[in-house]
Design a protein around this motif. Structure first.
Motif, PDB file in Angstrom:
ATOM      1  N   LYS A  35       8.388   9.067  -4.041  1.00 36.24           N
ATOM      2  CA  LYS A  35       9.862   9.110  -3.883  1.00 36.24           C
ATOM      3  C   LYS A  35      10.538   9.836  -5.050  1.00 36.24           C
ATOM      4  O   LYS A  35      11.770   9.800  -5.174  1.00 36.24           O
ATOM      5  CB  LYS A  35      10.427   7.680  -3.797  1.00 36.24           C
ATOM      6  N   LYS A  36       9.727  10.432  -5.933  1.00 37.94           N
ATOM      7  CA  LYS A  36      10.247  11.167  -7.109  1.00 37.94           C
ATOM      8  C   LYS A  36      11.191  10.291  -7.958  1.00 37.94           C
ATOM      9  O   LYS A  36      12.253  10.729  -8.415  1.00 37.94           O
ATOM     10  CB  LYS A  36      10.952  12.456  -6.684  1.00 37.94           C
ATOM     11  N   ILE A  37      10.791   9.032  -8.133  1.00 35.86           N
ATOM     12  CA  ILE A  37      11.561   8.124  -8.989  1.00 35.86           C
ATOM     13  C   ILE A  37      10.837   8.023 -10.328  1.00 35.86           C
ATOM     14  O   ILE A  37       9.608   7.840 -10.364  1.00 35.86           O
ATOM     15  CB  ILE A  37      11.713   6.736  -8.327  1.00 35.86           C
ATOM     16  N   GLU A  74      -0.812   1.118  -7.211  1.00 36.54           N
ATOM     17  CA  GLU A  74      -0.195   1.566  -5.954  1.00 36.54           C
ATOM     18  C   GLU A  74       1.298   1.833  -6.142  1.00 36.54           C
ATOM     19  O   GLU A  74       1.847   2.794  -5.586  1.00 36.54           O
ATOM     20  CB  GLU A  74      -0.441   0.526  -4.854  1.00 36.54           C
ATOM     21  N   LEU A  75       1.944   0.994  -6.922  1.00 39.39           N
ATOM     22  CA  LEU A  75       3.386   1.163  -7.149  1.00 39.39           C
ATOM     23  C   LEU A  75       3.688   2.510  -7.822  1.00 39.39           C
ATOM     24  O   LEU A  75       4.682   3.169  -7.498  1.00 39.39           O
ATOM     25  CB  LEU A  75       3.892  -0.002  -8.000  1.00 39.39           C
ATOM     26  N   GLN A  76       2.812   2.943  -8.730  1.00 36.85           N
ATOM     27  CA  GLN A  76       3.033   4.257  -9.357  1.00 36.85           C
ATOM     28  C   GLN A  76       2.986   5.362  -8.304  1.00 36.85           C
ATOM     29  O   GLN A  76       3.771   6.310  -8.343  1.00 36.85           O
ATOM     30  CB  GLN A  76       1.975   4.517 -10.455  1.00 36.85           C
ATOM     31  N   ASN A 113       0.830  -1.203   0.000  1.00 36.30           N
ATOM     32  CA  ASN A 113       0.000   0.000   0.000  1.00 36.30           C
ATOM     33  C   ASN A 113       0.861   1.247   0.000  1.00 36.30           C
ATOM     34  O   ASN A 113       2.082   1.175   0.126  1.00 36.30           O
ATOM     35  CB  ASN A 113      -1.055  -0.024   1.110  1.00 36.30           C
ATOM     36  N   ILE A 114       0.190   2.382  -0.199  1.00 36.76           N
ATOM     37  CA  ILE A 114       0.921   3.653  -0.212  1.00 36.76           C
ATOM     38  C   ILE A 114       0.689   4.316   1.128  1.00 36.76           C
ATOM     39  O   ILE A 114      -0.452   4.458   1.568  1.00 36.76           O
ATOM     40  CB  ILE A 114       0.398   4.606  -1.306  1.00 36.76           C
ATOM     41  N   THR A 115       1.774   4.729   1.785  1.00 38.50           N
ATOM     42  CA  THR A 115       1.639   5.457   3.046  1.00 38.50           C
ATOM     43  C   THR A 115       2.194   6.872   2.832  1.00 38.50           C
ATOM     44  O   THR A 115       2.733   7.172   1.768  1.00 38.50           O
ATOM     45  CB  THR A 115       2.458   4.771   4.158  1.00 38.50           C
ATOM     46  N   ASP A 116       2.101   7.698   3.870  1.00 35.52           N
ATOM     47  CA  ASP A 116       2.622   9.075   3.751  1.00 35.52           C
ATOM     48  C   ASP A 116       4.105   9.064   3.423  1.00 35.52           C
ATOM     49  O   ASP A 116       4.612   9.961   2.757  1.00 35.52           O
ATOM     50  CB  ASP A 116       2.405   9.839   5.067  1.00 35.52           C
ATOM     51  N   SER A 117       4.804   8.013   3.915  1.00 35.56           N
ATOM     52  CA  SER A 117       6.246   7.993   3.650  1.00 35.56           C
ATOM     53  C   SER A 117       6.591   7.173   2.403  1.00 35.56           C
ATOM     54  O   SER A 117       7.757   6.911   2.135  1.00 35.56           O
ATOM     55  CB  SER A 117       6.986   7.454   4.877  1.00 35.56           C
ATOM     56  N   GLY A 118       5.595   6.727   1.669  1.00 39.88           N
ATOM     57  CA  GLY A 118       5.872   6.009   0.418  1.00 39.88           C
ATOM     58  C   GLY A 118       5.376   4.588   0.447  1.00 39.88           C
ATOM     59  O   GLY A 118       4.176   4.330   0.585  1.00 39.88           O
ATOM     60  N   PHE A 131      13.501  -2.793  -7.787  1.00 33.46           N
ATOM     61  CA  PHE A 131      12.545  -2.131  -6.881  1.00 33.46           C
ATOM     62  C   PHE A 131      12.895  -2.430  -5.416  1.00 33.46           C
ATOM     63  O   PHE A 131      12.895  -1.531  -4.571  1.00 33.46           O
ATOM     64  CB  PHE A 131      11.122  -2.599  -7.197  1.00 33.46           C
ATOM     65  N   CYS A 132      13.200  -3.694  -5.129  1.00 33.50           N
ATOM     66  CA  CYS A 132      13.540  -4.062  -3.737  1.00 33.50           C
ATOM     67  C   CYS A 132      14.778  -3.292  -3.288  1.00 33.50           C
ATOM     68  O   CYS A 132      14.832  -2.778  -2.166  1.00 33.50           O
ATOM     69  CB  CYS A 132      13.800  -5.562  -3.613  1.00 33.50           C
ATOM     70  N   LYS A 133      15.764  -3.178  -4.185  1.00 36.24           N
ATOM     71  CA  LYS A 133      17.025  -2.512  -3.791  1.00 36.24           C
ATOM     72  C   LYS A 133      16.821  -1.012  -3.613  1.00 36.24           C
ATOM     73  O   LYS A 133      17.456  -0.386  -2.763  1.00 36.24           O
ATOM     74  CB  LYS A 133      18.135  -2.829  -4.801  1.00 36.24           C
ATOM     75  N   VAL A 134      15.899  -0.428  -4.387  1.00 34.42           N
ATOM     76  CA  VAL A 134      15.632   1.009  -4.242  1.00 34.42           C
ATOM     77  C   VAL A 134      14.846   1.277  -2.953  1.00 34.42           C
ATOM     78  O   VAL A 134      15.115   2.245  -2.244  1.00 34.42           O
ATOM     79  CB  VAL A 134      14.835   1.539  -5.465  1.00 34.42           C
ATOM     80  N   PHE A 135      13.890   0.412  -2.651  1.00 32.61           N
ATOM     81  CA  PHE A 135      12.952   0.738  -1.566  1.00 32.61           C
ATOM     82  C   PHE A 135      13.279   0.109  -0.218  1.00 32.61           C
ATOM     83  O   PHE A 135      12.723   0.520   0.797  1.00 32.61           O
ATOM     84  CB  PHE A 135      11.510   0.418  -1.998  1.00 32.61           C
ATOM     85  N   LEU A 136      14.131  -0.905  -0.208  1.00 33.80           N
ATOM     86  CA  LEU A 136      14.566  -1.449   1.085  1.00 33.80           C
ATOM     87  C   LEU A 136      16.016  -1.005   1.250  1.00 33.80           C
ATOM     88  O   LEU A 136      16.685  -0.710   0.256  1.00 33.80           O
ATOM     89  CB  LEU A 136      14.466  -2.977   1.085  1.00 33.80           C
ATOM     90  N   SER A 137      16.520  -0.984   2.489  1.00 38.03           N
ATOM     91  CA  SER A 137      17.927  -0.577   2.632  1.00 38.03           C
ATOM     92  C   SER A 137      18.778  -1.584   1.868  1.00 38.03           C
ATOM     93  O   SER A 137      18.529  -2.796   1.943  1.00 38.03           O
ATOM     94  CB  SER A 137      18.371  -0.568   4.083  1.00 38.03           C
TER      95      SER A 137
END
Ligand SMILES: NC(=O)c1ccc[n+]([C@@H]2O[C@H](COP(=O)([O-])OP(=O)(O)OC[C@H]3O[C@@H](n4cnc5c(N)ncnc54)[C@H](O)[C@@H]3O)[C@@H](O)[C@H]2O)c1
Ligand SMILES: O=P(O)(O)OC[C@H](O)CO
Length: 350
Positions: free
Chosen positions: A312-314, A304-306, A122-127, A236-242
Protein backbone atom coordinates in the motif's frame (compact mmCIF):
# COMPACT_ATOMS: atom_id res chain seq x y z
CA UNK A 1 -31.49 -32.87 14.63
CA UNK A 2 -28.94 -30.58 16.25
CA UNK A 3 -26.14 -28.84 14.42
CA UNK A 4 -23.05 -30.98 13.85
CA UNK A 5 -19.86 -29.27 15.05
CA UNK A 6 -16.40 -29.84 13.58
CA UNK A 7 -13.21 -28.37 15.03
CA UNK A 8 -10.43 -27.85 12.51
CA UNK A 9 -7.32 -28.07 14.66
CA UNK A 10 -6.23 -29.70 17.89
CA UNK A 11 -3.29 -27.71 19.23
CA UNK A 12 -3.16 -25.90 22.56
CA UNK A 13 -6.13 -23.57 21.93
CA UNK A 14 -7.91 -26.09 19.69
CA UNK A 15 -7.95 -28.61 22.53
CA UNK A 16 -9.05 -26.05 25.13
CA UNK A 17 -11.94 -24.89 22.97
CA UNK A 18 -12.82 -28.54 22.29
CA UNK A 19 -13.43 -28.92 26.01
CA UNK A 20 -15.86 -25.96 26.09
CA UNK A 21 -17.65 -26.84 22.85
CA UNK A 22 -17.81 -30.53 23.83
CA UNK A 23 -19.40 -29.78 27.20
CA UNK A 24 -21.96 -27.41 25.64
CA UNK A 25 -22.77 -29.74 22.73
CA UNK A 26 -23.47 -32.55 25.21
CA UNK A 27 -26.04 -30.49 27.10
CA UNK A 28 -27.64 -28.17 24.50
CA UNK A 29 -30.12 -29.71 22.00
CA UNK A 30 -29.18 -26.99 19.50
CA UNK A 31 -26.10 -29.13 18.82
CA UNK A 32 -25.41 -32.79 17.97
CA UNK A 33 -23.80 -34.40 20.99
CA UNK A 34 -20.64 -35.68 19.29
CA UNK A 35 -18.12 -33.06 18.17
CA UNK A 36 -15.54 -34.00 15.53
CA UNK A 37 -12.04 -32.66 15.98
CA UNK A 38 -9.63 -32.89 13.05
CA UNK A 39 -6.22 -33.86 14.40
CA UNK A 40 -3.08 -33.39 12.32
CA UNK A 41 -1.89 -36.93 12.98
CA UNK A 42 1.41 -37.61 14.67
CA UNK A 43 2.98 -40.26 16.88
CA UNK A 44 3.44 -39.50 20.56
CA UNK A 45 5.64 -42.08 22.31
CA UNK A 46 4.76 -44.63 19.62
CA UNK A 47 0.96 -44.08 19.74
CA UNK A 48 -1.19 -42.14 17.29
CA UNK A 49 -2.38 -38.87 18.81
CA UNK A 50 -5.94 -39.55 17.58
CA UNK A 51 -5.96 -42.88 19.42
CA UNK A 52 -4.66 -41.28 22.61
CA UNK A 53 -7.39 -38.62 22.47
CA UNK A 54 -10.17 -41.12 21.72
CA UNK A 55 -9.05 -43.67 24.33
CA UNK A 56 -7.61 -41.51 27.14
CA UNK A 57 -9.58 -38.29 26.41
CA UNK A 58 -6.53 -36.10 26.77
CA UNK A 59 -4.36 -34.31 24.22
CA UNK A 60 -1.16 -35.27 26.01
CA UNK A 61 1.07 -33.32 23.64
CA UNK A 62 -0.72 -29.97 23.26
CA UNK A 63 -2.87 -29.70 26.39
CA UNK A 64 -1.48 -32.12 28.96
CA UNK A 65 -3.25 -32.50 32.28
CA UNK A 66 -6.74 -31.57 31.03
CA UNK A 67 -9.45 -34.18 30.37
CA UNK A 68 -11.51 -33.65 27.22
CA UNK A 69 -15.20 -34.59 27.18
CA UNK A 70 -15.76 -38.10 25.80
CA UNK A 71 -18.04 -36.76 23.05
CA UNK A 72 -15.06 -34.99 21.42
CA UNK A 73 -14.00 -37.42 18.71
CA UNK A 74 -10.54 -37.10 17.15
CA UNK A 75 -10.56 -37.71 13.37
CA UNK A 76 -7.31 -37.97 11.37
CA UNK A 77 -8.78 -37.36 7.88
CA UNK A 78 -9.74 -33.74 7.31
CA UNK A 79 -12.46 -34.46 4.75
CA UNK A 80 -14.03 -37.17 6.96
CA UNK A 81 -14.14 -34.78 9.90
CA UNK A 82 -15.68 -32.01 7.76
CA UNK A 83 -18.20 -33.80 5.60
CA UNK A 84 -21.43 -33.57 7.65
CA UNK A 85 -20.63 -30.46 9.66
CA UNK A 86 -22.98 -27.50 10.03
CA UNK A 87 -20.58 -25.47 12.19
CA UNK A 88 -16.81 -25.25 11.72
CA UNK A 89 -14.37 -23.94 14.31
CA UNK A 90 -11.07 -23.04 12.62
CA UNK A 91 -8.24 -23.11 15.15
CA UNK A 92 -4.90 -23.90 13.53
CA UNK A 93 -1.73 -21.79 13.35
CA UNK A 94 -2.30 -19.32 10.51
CA UNK A 95 0.70 -20.68 8.60
CA UNK A 96 -1.39 -23.77 7.69
CA UNK A 97 -4.73 -22.26 6.69
CA UNK A 98 -4.22 -22.10 2.90
CA UNK A 99 -3.47 -25.83 2.54
CA UNK A 100 -6.24 -26.76 4.95
CA UNK A 101 -9.06 -24.90 3.20
CA UNK A 102 -7.80 -26.10 -0.20
CA UNK A 103 -8.23 -29.70 1.01
CA UNK A 104 -11.70 -28.97 2.40
CA UNK A 105 -12.99 -27.36 -0.80
CA UNK A 106 -15.88 -29.42 -2.21
CA UNK A 107 -16.35 -31.31 1.08
CA UNK A 108 -18.41 -28.70 2.94
CA UNK A 109 -22.17 -28.95 3.35
CA UNK A 110 -24.28 -26.17 1.84
CA UNK A 111 -25.51 -23.71 4.47
CA UNK A 112 -22.66 -24.48 6.88
CA UNK A 113 -21.14 -21.62 8.89
CA UNK A 114 -17.68 -21.15 10.40
CA UNK A 115 -15.88 -19.24 13.08
CA UNK A 116 -12.16 -18.48 13.00
CA UNK A 117 -10.15 -18.48 16.23
CA UNK A 118 -6.95 -17.99 14.23
CA UNK A 119 -4.82 -14.98 15.15
CA UNK A 120 -2.92 -13.96 12.03
CA UNK A 121 -3.05 -12.18 8.67
CA UNK A 122 -1.77 -12.85 5.20
CA UNK A 123 -0.61 -10.86 2.21
CA UNK A 124 -2.77 -10.98 -0.90
CA UNK A 125 -2.36 -9.30 -4.31
CA UNK A 126 -4.50 -6.45 -3.03
CA UNK A 127 -2.60 -6.10 0.25
CA UNK A 128 -4.05 -7.12 3.60
CA UNK A 129 -5.75 -10.51 3.74
CA UNK A 130 -7.91 -11.53 6.70
CA UNK A 131 -7.92 -15.22 7.58
CA UNK A 132 -11.73 -15.10 7.83
CA UNK A 133 -11.88 -13.83 4.23
CA UNK A 134 -9.58 -16.63 3.11
CA UNK A 135 -11.92 -19.22 4.64
CA UNK A 136 -15.04 -17.44 3.29
CA UNK A 137 -13.65 -17.21 -0.23
CA UNK A 138 -12.36 -20.78 -0.35
CA UNK A 139 -15.45 -22.46 1.10
CA UNK A 140 -18.27 -20.02 0.26
CA UNK A 141 -19.63 -19.94 3.82
CA UNK A 142 -20.35 -17.28 6.46
CA UNK A 143 -17.39 -16.78 8.82
CA UNK A 144 -17.47 -15.16 12.28
CA UNK A 145 -14.42 -14.74 14.53
CA UNK A 146 -13.65 -15.38 18.21
CA UNK A 147 -10.79 -13.39 19.77
CA UNK A 148 -10.03 -12.48 23.37
CA UNK A 149 -7.75 -12.62 26.39
CA UNK A 150 -7.75 -16.37 26.31
CA UNK A 151 -4.53 -18.17 27.17
CA UNK A 152 -5.53 -21.75 26.42
CA UNK A 153 -4.04 -23.42 29.50
CA UNK A 154 -6.03 -21.09 31.78
CA UNK A 155 -9.31 -21.42 29.82
CA UNK A 156 -8.97 -25.20 29.89
CA UNK A 157 -8.66 -25.06 33.69
CA UNK A 158 -11.89 -23.06 33.97
CA UNK A 159 -10.27 -19.82 35.14
CA UNK A 160 -12.70 -16.92 34.64
CA UNK A 161 -12.18 -14.86 31.48
CA UNK A 162 -13.99 -13.05 28.68
CA UNK A 163 -13.99 -13.38 24.90
CA UNK A 164 -15.43 -11.57 21.89
CA UNK A 165 -17.36 -13.07 18.98
CA UNK A 166 -17.17 -10.80 15.94
CA UNK A 167 -20.09 -11.48 13.66
CA UNK A 168 -23.73 -10.90 12.86
CA UNK A 169 -27.20 -12.32 13.43
CA UNK A 170 -28.05 -15.95 14.14
CA UNK A 171 -24.61 -17.34 13.36
CA UNK A 172 -22.92 -15.09 15.93
CA UNK A 173 -25.57 -16.09 18.51
CA UNK A 174 -25.15 -19.79 17.73
CA UNK A 175 -21.38 -19.61 18.21
CA UNK A 176 -21.84 -17.70 21.45
CA UNK A 177 -24.08 -20.54 22.67
CA UNK A 178 -21.47 -23.08 21.61
CA UNK A 179 -18.64 -21.46 23.60
CA UNK A 180 -20.14 -19.62 26.57
CA UNK A 181 -19.57 -21.29 29.96
CA UNK A 182 -19.91 -20.01 33.53
CA UNK A 183 -16.21 -19.09 33.47
CA UNK A 184 -15.98 -18.14 29.77
CA UNK A 185 -18.16 -15.08 29.12
CA UNK A 186 -18.73 -14.16 25.50
CA UNK A 187 -19.83 -10.77 24.06
CA UNK A 188 -20.88 -10.23 20.46
CA UNK A 189 -19.38 -7.37 18.47
CA UNK A 190 -20.71 -6.33 15.07
CA UNK A 191 -17.23 -5.10 14.15
CA UNK A 192 -15.70 -8.45 13.14
CA UNK A 193 -12.82 -7.17 11.01
CA UNK A 194 -11.50 -5.00 13.85
CA UNK A 195 -11.99 -7.89 16.29
CA UNK A 196 -9.94 -10.15 14.01
CA UNK A 197 -7.17 -7.62 13.41
CA UNK A 198 -6.84 -7.02 17.17
CA UNK A 199 -6.19 -10.75 17.63
CA UNK A 200 -3.52 -10.79 14.94
CA UNK A 201 -1.70 -7.55 15.76
CA UNK A 202 -1.42 -8.07 19.51
CA UNK A 203 0.99 -10.95 18.82
CA UNK A 204 3.52 -8.47 17.40
CA UNK A 205 3.22 -6.30 20.50
CA UNK A 206 3.76 -9.43 22.63
CA UNK A 207 7.17 -9.88 20.98
CA UNK A 208 8.04 -6.34 22.08
CA UNK A 209 6.93 -7.17 25.62
CA UNK A 210 9.20 -10.23 25.53
CA UNK A 211 12.13 -8.07 24.40
CA UNK A 212 11.42 -5.76 27.34
CA UNK A 213 11.58 -8.71 29.74
CA UNK A 214 14.68 -10.13 28.06
CA UNK A 215 16.45 -6.79 28.48
CA UNK A 216 15.64 -6.86 32.20
CA UNK A 217 13.39 -3.78 32.03
CA UNK A 218 10.45 -3.14 34.31
CA UNK A 219 6.74 -2.49 34.35
CA UNK A 220 6.85 1.15 33.20
CA UNK A 221 8.56 0.07 29.99
CA UNK A 222 6.13 -2.81 29.53
CA UNK A 223 3.19 -0.42 30.02
CA UNK A 224 4.62 1.95 27.39
CA UNK A 225 5.00 -0.94 24.95
CA UNK A 226 1.41 -2.01 25.56
CA UNK A 227 0.11 1.56 25.07
CA UNK A 228 2.15 2.28 21.94
CA UNK A 229 1.21 -1.15 20.60
CA UNK A 230 -2.46 -0.33 21.13
CA UNK A 231 -2.03 3.01 19.33
CA UNK A 232 -0.45 1.22 16.35
CA UNK A 233 -3.18 -1.42 16.34
CA UNK A 234 -5.84 1.28 16.22
CA UNK A 235 -4.04 3.24 13.52
CA UNK A 236 -3.46 0.10 11.43
CA UNK A 237 -7.15 -0.87 11.62
CA UNK A 238 -8.21 2.64 10.58
CA UNK A 239 -5.78 2.68 7.65
CA UNK A 240 -6.64 -0.78 6.35
CA UNK A 241 -10.36 -1.09 7.06
CA UNK A 242 -12.86 1.47 5.81
CA UNK A 243 -12.85 4.31 8.34
CA UNK A 244 -16.54 3.85 9.28
CA UNK A 245 -16.06 0.12 9.92
CA UNK A 246 -13.75 0.54 12.90
CA UNK A 247 -15.48 1.18 16.23
CA UNK A 248 -13.29 2.53 19.05
CA UNK A 249 -15.38 0.49 21.52
CA UNK A 250 -13.98 -2.71 19.97
CA UNK A 251 -10.54 -1.93 21.43
CA UNK A 252 -12.14 -1.87 24.90
CA UNK A 253 -13.52 -5.41 24.50
CA UNK A 254 -11.75 -8.60 25.53
CA UNK A 255 -10.33 -8.89 21.99
CA UNK A 256 -8.65 -5.48 22.38
CA UNK A 257 -6.95 -4.16 25.46
CA UNK A 258 -7.56 -7.28 27.57
CA UNK A 259 -5.91 -9.63 25.07
CA UNK A 260 -3.04 -7.19 24.72
CA UNK A 261 -2.42 -7.28 28.47
CA UNK A 262 -2.62 -11.05 28.87
CA UNK A 263 -0.44 -11.69 25.86
CA UNK A 264 2.22 -9.23 27.03
CA UNK A 265 2.45 -10.99 30.41
CA UNK A 266 1.59 -14.64 29.85
CA UNK A 267 1.73 -15.62 26.17
CA UNK A 268 4.10 -17.79 24.15
CA UNK A 269 5.18 -14.94 21.86
CA UNK A 270 6.30 -13.00 24.93
CA UNK A 271 8.09 -16.01 26.42
CA UNK A 272 10.05 -16.94 23.30
CA UNK A 273 10.89 -13.29 22.53
CA UNK A 274 12.32 -12.91 26.03
CA UNK A 275 14.57 -15.92 25.39
CA UNK A 276 15.48 -14.48 21.95
CA UNK A 277 16.67 -11.27 23.59
CA UNK A 278 18.59 -13.13 26.30
CA UNK A 279 20.24 -15.92 24.29
CA UNK A 280 20.61 -14.64 20.72
CA UNK A 281 19.43 -18.07 19.46
CA UNK A 282 17.20 -18.04 16.38
CA UNK A 283 13.42 -17.90 16.80
CA UNK A 284 13.05 -21.23 14.95
CA UNK A 285 15.46 -22.90 17.35
CA UNK A 286 13.73 -21.42 20.39
CA UNK A 287 10.25 -22.36 19.10
CA UNK A 288 11.39 -25.98 18.78
CA UNK A 289 13.18 -26.00 22.15
CA UNK A 290 10.51 -24.23 24.18
CA UNK A 291 7.10 -24.98 22.63
CA UNK A 292 7.03 -28.75 21.92
CA UNK A 293 5.28 -28.41 18.54
CA UNK A 294 3.21 -25.30 19.31
CA UNK A 295 3.66 -22.41 16.90
CA UNK A 296 4.50 -18.72 17.26
CA UNK A 297 2.36 -16.26 15.31
CA UNK A 298 3.91 -12.91 16.26
CA UNK A 299 7.18 -12.80 14.26
CA UNK A 300 5.49 -14.15 11.12
CA UNK A 301 2.69 -11.56 11.48
CA UNK A 302 5.30 -8.78 11.85
CA UNK A 303 6.89 -9.95 8.59
CA UNK A 304 3.56 -10.19 6.77
CA UNK A 305 2.56 -6.74 7.99
CA UNK A 306 5.68 -5.23 6.37
CA UNK A 307 4.55 -6.78 3.07
CA UNK A 308 1.12 -5.24 3.51
CA UNK A 309 2.64 -1.79 4.18
CA UNK A 310 4.89 -2.08 1.11
CA UNK A 311 1.93 -3.13 -1.02
CA UNK A 312 0.00 0.00 0.00
CA UNK A 313 3.13 2.23 -0.16
CA UNK A 314 2.73 3.19 3.51
CA UNK A 315 5.92 4.16 5.31
CA UNK A 316 7.03 1.56 7.89
CA UNK A 317 7.99 4.53 10.09
CA UNK A 318 4.31 5.15 10.72
CA UNK A 319 4.38 1.90 12.78
CA UNK A 320 7.71 2.04 14.68
CA UNK A 321 6.88 -0.75 17.14
CA UNK A 322 5.61 -3.22 14.53
CA UNK A 323 8.52 -2.39 12.24
CA UNK A 324 11.14 -2.62 14.94
CA UNK A 325 9.90 -6.06 16.03
CA UNK A 326 10.23 -7.14 12.39
CA UNK A 327 13.78 -5.79 12.15
CA UNK A 328 14.89 -7.55 15.36
CA UNK A 329 13.26 -10.84 14.33
CA UNK A 330 14.32 -10.95 10.67
CA UNK A 331 17.00 -8.39 9.85
CA UNK A 332 19.45 -8.94 12.68
CA UNK A 333 18.77 -5.58 14.38
CA UNK A 334 20.04 -5.69 17.98
CA UNK A 335 17.16 -6.07 20.45
CA UNK A 336 18.09 -2.89 22.44
CA UNK A 337 17.40 -0.96 19.20
CA UNK A 338 13.76 -1.93 19.61
CA UNK A 339 13.40 0.67 22.37
CA UNK A 340 15.46 3.28 20.48
CA UNK A 341 12.84 3.02 17.73
CA UNK A 342 10.13 4.00 20.20
CA UNK A 343 11.84 7.19 21.42
CA UNK A 344 10.34 9.32 18.66
CA UNK A 345 7.03 7.54 18.39
CA UNK A 346 4.32 9.54 16.54
CA UNK A 347 2.02 8.91 19.53
CA UNK A 348 4.23 11.33 21.52
CA UNK A 349 3.34 14.25 19.23
CA UNK A 350 5.80 16.91 18.07
N1 LIG B 1 -2.69 -21.27 22.57
C1 LIG B 1 -3.37 -20.21 22.99
O1 LIG B 1 -3.34 -19.85 24.18
C2 LIG B 1 -4.23 -19.44 22.01
C3 LIG B 1 -5.26 -18.64 22.51
C4 LIG B 1 -6.05 -17.92 21.63
C5 LIG B 1 -5.82 -18.01 20.26
N2 LIG B 1 -4.82 -18.80 19.80
C6 LIG B 1 -4.66 -18.88 18.33
O2 LIG B 1 -5.24 -20.10 17.87
C7 LIG B 1 -4.57 -20.57 16.71
C8 LIG B 1 -4.17 -22.02 16.92
O3 LIG B 1 -3.30 -22.08 18.03
P1 LIG B 1 -3.10 -23.40 18.91
O4 LIG B 1 -2.52 -22.92 20.20
O5 LIG B 1 -4.32 -24.24 18.94
O6 LIG B 1 -2.02 -24.20 18.06
P2 LIG B 1 -0.54 -24.64 18.50
O7 LIG B 1 0.37 -23.48 18.59
O8 LIG B 1 -0.65 -25.55 19.65
O9 LIG B 1 -0.06 -25.38 17.15
C9 LIG B 1 0.19 -26.68 17.00
C10 LIG B 1 -0.86 -27.33 16.15
O10 LIG B 1 -0.54 -27.21 14.75
C11 LIG B 1 -0.73 -28.48 14.16
N3 LIG B 1 0.01 -28.61 12.92
C12 LIG B 1 1.33 -28.82 12.74
N4 LIG B 1 1.61 -28.92 11.42
C13 LIG B 1 0.43 -28.74 10.76
C14 LIG B 1 0.06 -28.71 9.41
N5 LIG B 1 0.95 -28.85 8.43
N6 LIG B 1 -1.24 -28.49 9.09
C15 LIG B 1 -2.17 -28.30 10.06
N7 LIG B 1 -1.87 -28.33 11.37
C16 LIG B 1 -0.58 -28.54 11.72
C17 LIG B 1 -0.28 -29.43 15.24
O11 LIG B 1 -0.73 -30.72 14.96
C18 LIG B 1 -0.93 -28.82 16.45
O12 LIG B 1 -2.26 -29.23 16.55
C19 LIG B 1 -3.37 -19.60 16.52
O13 LIG B 1 -3.71 -18.65 15.53
C20 LIG B 1 -3.22 -18.92 17.85
O14 LIG B 1 -2.69 -17.60 17.75
C21 LIG B 1 -4.03 -19.52 20.64
O1 LIG C 1 0.53 -17.64 23.60
P1 LIG C 1 0.31 -16.58 22.55
O2 LIG C 1 1.35 -15.53 22.57
O3 LIG C 1 0.10 -17.21 21.19
O4 LIG C 1 -1.06 -15.87 22.94
C1 LIG C 1 -2.13 -16.66 23.34
C2 LIG C 1 -3.47 -15.97 23.18
O5 LIG C 1 -3.61 -15.38 21.92
C3 LIG C 1 -3.80 -15.01 24.28
O6 LIG C 1 -5.14 -14.59 24.15
Amino acid sequence: MGKQVCIIGSGNWGSAIAKLAGLNAASNPLFEKNVNMWVYEELVEGRKLTEIINEDHENVKYLPGVKLPENVIAVPELTDAAKDADLFIFVIPHQFIARTVATMKGHVKEGAAAISLIKGINITDSGLGLISDEIRTALGIDVSVLMGANIANEVARDQFCESTVGGFGENAKTFKALFQRPTFRVSISEDPKTVELCGALKNIVACGAGFCDGLGLGDNTKAAIIRLGLMEMMDFCKVFLSEGEVKNQTFMESCGVADLITTCYGGRNRKVSEAFAKTGKSLDELEKEMLNGQKLQGPETARELQGVLTNKKISPERFPLFTSVFKCCYEGAPVPDFLKALENHPAHGN
